[in-house]
Design an enzyme around this catalytic site. Structure first.
Site, PDB file in Angstrom:
ATOM      1  N   SER A  10     117.729 -69.333 -62.204  1.00  0.00           N
ATOM      2  CA  SER A  10     116.252 -69.454 -61.490  1.00  0.00           C
ATOM      3  C   SER A  10     116.388 -69.549 -60.153  1.00  0.00           C
ATOM      4  O   SER A  10     115.597 -69.521 -59.245  1.00  0.00           O
ATOM      5  CB  SER A  10     115.274 -70.378 -62.032  1.00  0.00           C
ATOM      6  N   SER A  47     121.147 -71.874 -64.032  1.00  0.00           N
ATOM      7  CA  SER A  47     120.235 -71.303 -63.015  1.00  0.00           C
ATOM      8  C   SER A  47     120.669 -71.633 -61.520  1.00  0.00           C
ATOM      9  O   SER A  47     120.317 -70.951 -60.552  1.00  0.00           O
ATOM     10  CB  SER A  47     118.738 -72.159 -62.866  1.00  0.00           C
ATOM     11  N   LYS A  73     115.724 -75.157 -52.940  1.00  0.00           N
ATOM     12  CA  LYS A  73     114.766 -74.528 -54.126  1.00  0.00           C
ATOM     13  C   LYS A  73     113.488 -75.034 -54.208  1.00  0.00           C
ATOM     14  O   LYS A  73     113.331 -76.440 -54.164  1.00  0.00           O
ATOM     15  CB  LYS A  73     115.550 -74.428 -55.340  1.00  0.00           C
TER      16      LYS A  73
END
Lengths: 59, 443
Positions: B141, B165, B66
């Site tokens: 996210s 997330s 990420k």
């Protein structure tokens, strides 16, 4: 909750200028969030300890 | 292919690291123009590193990270314009551990801007699409991580989870993801969102895959086998089956519990106290912490944030300090109450989320009758309580509604990450939801 000028003054005291659009968004959010936060006090048991970190990892 | 199977094929010589990396890069090239899961691809670097991976359990395994987690020499943008030119010189601690175990980082994954939202609809890098239906959001996210694993671009990825997330995109994309116990995996080298709640964790096809990654990330072994469901005592968090929950989602989660019980597990209803308030307490910590982290940029570069993230960060300016202190005190109270509630069982189970992924119509997410904030709060009701107390949660797929994945969460005591992984692995030995492939998989 502070009014528009109060919010602008609080933001300005932290060095931030709020646009009209920002102000509208903040008002909408705080209108819900602040009353809910105020009610959190009612959840605290009288003998609740002061703030502290989570317990450490077990050995 | 599962990460465990891929690692085994690499070790046996059936496949070389260069072939594994080449395959991942080809899939990214073929499919990511459609998915937008990646912000940057390290094609040259990854192929070079595949020539001599470090010795370890992930020898030659391609993974993706990420884009809020540092990989030396590759930009960490956090999905933002503000950090578009931010190139770290060192790996984050979690990435360093993966690379020391032999993993090869093929790229950085799309994220909601600064990991502060559940949609991965960055104004700056575009929306990451749900592999099960391109006109639905992939969650966030860590949305790029969920999409990349679900579409088979990589067999494992790193996400981050503050209030949900990892679990939100894992559920929406039909993959397995674990938010580890707070403090289990080092967060050094991650763009923070909320210091006291942030975690880094793996997302992959199965609990077994996640366990292999978590072993490396935490530098500790998490045993998932033999995963005998007869030894499992599950507390069912009934509160989370009430309220605004899609009945079809609830049905699949109940079916998942039934499958475990038919195999010998015992399930009892539990009502952890404070559950309806714990999400708000978590948000009372996260809002001011996030705003404190971003304060200087709010002063100087506020117009470079997306509107939703700027709005949340500005709202954090006005959370009273007394509310933050109350939330800190309540965290201790709630953690103790949860511990007491879970005493009769090994772990808790609940729907990961109350709904499946929402649709995107005309470039905007369709939240139905709800506003974006109300939608976000409806997700956080399910995910944020466990973040507050730092407990591990693994989300695993357990069904489909309208062709979109549904997920169940197993929630354990802090630092008993192995227990939730064992439960998830036991469930995945009984079912095949985690092996389903979205239509885009075939290219």
């Amino acid at each position: 909750m502070p009014g528009d000028e109060g919010l602008r003054a609080l933001a300005a005291a932290q060095g931030i200028e709020l646009s009209d659009e920002d102000l509208e968004g903040v008002q909408g959010f705080l209108g819900v969030f602040l009353p809910a936060l105020a009610r959190l006090d009612e959840l605290l048991p009288p003998d609740a300890p002061g703030p502290g970190a989570l317990s450490p990892a077990p050995e | 292919v599962s990460l465990v199977a891929l690692a085994r094929a690499l070790r046996s010589g059936e496949l070389s690291p260069a072939e594994a990396v080449g395959t991942a890069l080809r899939r990214i090239e073929e499919l990511d123009g459609t998915l937008n899961a990646f912000i940057s691809v390290r094609a040259e670097e990854a192929l070079r590193e595949a020539g001599a991976p470090s010795e370890g359990p992930l020898w030659g395994v391609p993974i993706a990270v990420k884009d809020v987690i540092d990989v030396a020499g590759t930009p960490t943008t956090a999905g933002s314009r503000i950090l578009a030119a931010n190139v770290p010189v060192e790996d984050a601690a979690a990435v360093a551990r993966l690379r020391a175990a032999g993993a090869i980082v093929v790229g950085k994954l799309n994220t909601h801007e600064f990991a502060y939202g559940p949609l991965t609809t960055s104004e700056h890098f575009g929306r990451a699409c749900n592999p099960w239906s391109l006109d639905h959001v992939c969650g966030g996210s860590s949305g790029g991580s969920g999409a990349a694993v679900a579409a088979g671009l990589v067999s494992g990825a790193l996400g981050t989870d503050t209030a949900g997330s990892i679990r939100i995109p894992a559920a929406f994309c039909g993959v397995t993801g674990i938010r580890p116990s707070t403090g289990l995996v080092p967060t050094q080298g991650m763009v923070p969102l909320s210091w006291s709640v942030d975690t880094i964790g793996p997302m992959a096809r199965s609990a077994e895959d996640c366990a292999v990654l978590l072993d490396v990330l935490a530098d500790a072994h998490h045993d998932t086998g033999p995963g005998d469901p007869r030894a499992l005592r599950i507390g069912v968090a009934e509160t989370l089956f009430e309220g605004e929950l899609d009945a079809r989602v609830a049905g699949f989660v109940r079916d998942a519990l039934d499958a475990l019980c038919e195999a010998g597990a015992a399930a009892v209803s539990l009502e952890p106290p404070y559950l309806e308030h714990a999400g708000l307490v978590q948000q009372a910590l996260q809002f001011p912490e996030a705003t404190a982290i971003h304060l200087e940029w709010l002063r100087t570069r506020a117009d470079e944030y997306g509107a939703d993230v700027r709005g949340r960060l500005l709202a954090g300016l006005f959370v009273p300090a007394t509310a933050y202190v109350t939330a800190l005190r309540l965290r201790s109270v709630i953690a103790a109450a949860f511990e007491e509630a879970i005493a009769p069982v090994d772990l808790l189970a609940a729907p990961t989320l109350p709904v499946v992924a929402p649709r995107v119509v005309g470039g905007a997410v369709d939240f139905g009758a709800a506003s974006e904030n109300v939608f976000r709060q409806s997700l956080l009701r399910y995910t944020a309580p466990w973040s507050l107390v730092g407990w591990p949660v693994v989300s695993v797929p357990c069904g489909f509604v309208d062709g979109l994945p549904v997920a169940i969460s197993f929630i354990g005591r802090r630092f008993d990450d192995a227990a939730v992984l064992r439960a998830a692995a036991a469930f995945q030995r009984l079912t095949d939801w985690h092996t389903r492939e979205p239509p885009i998989w075939a290219g």
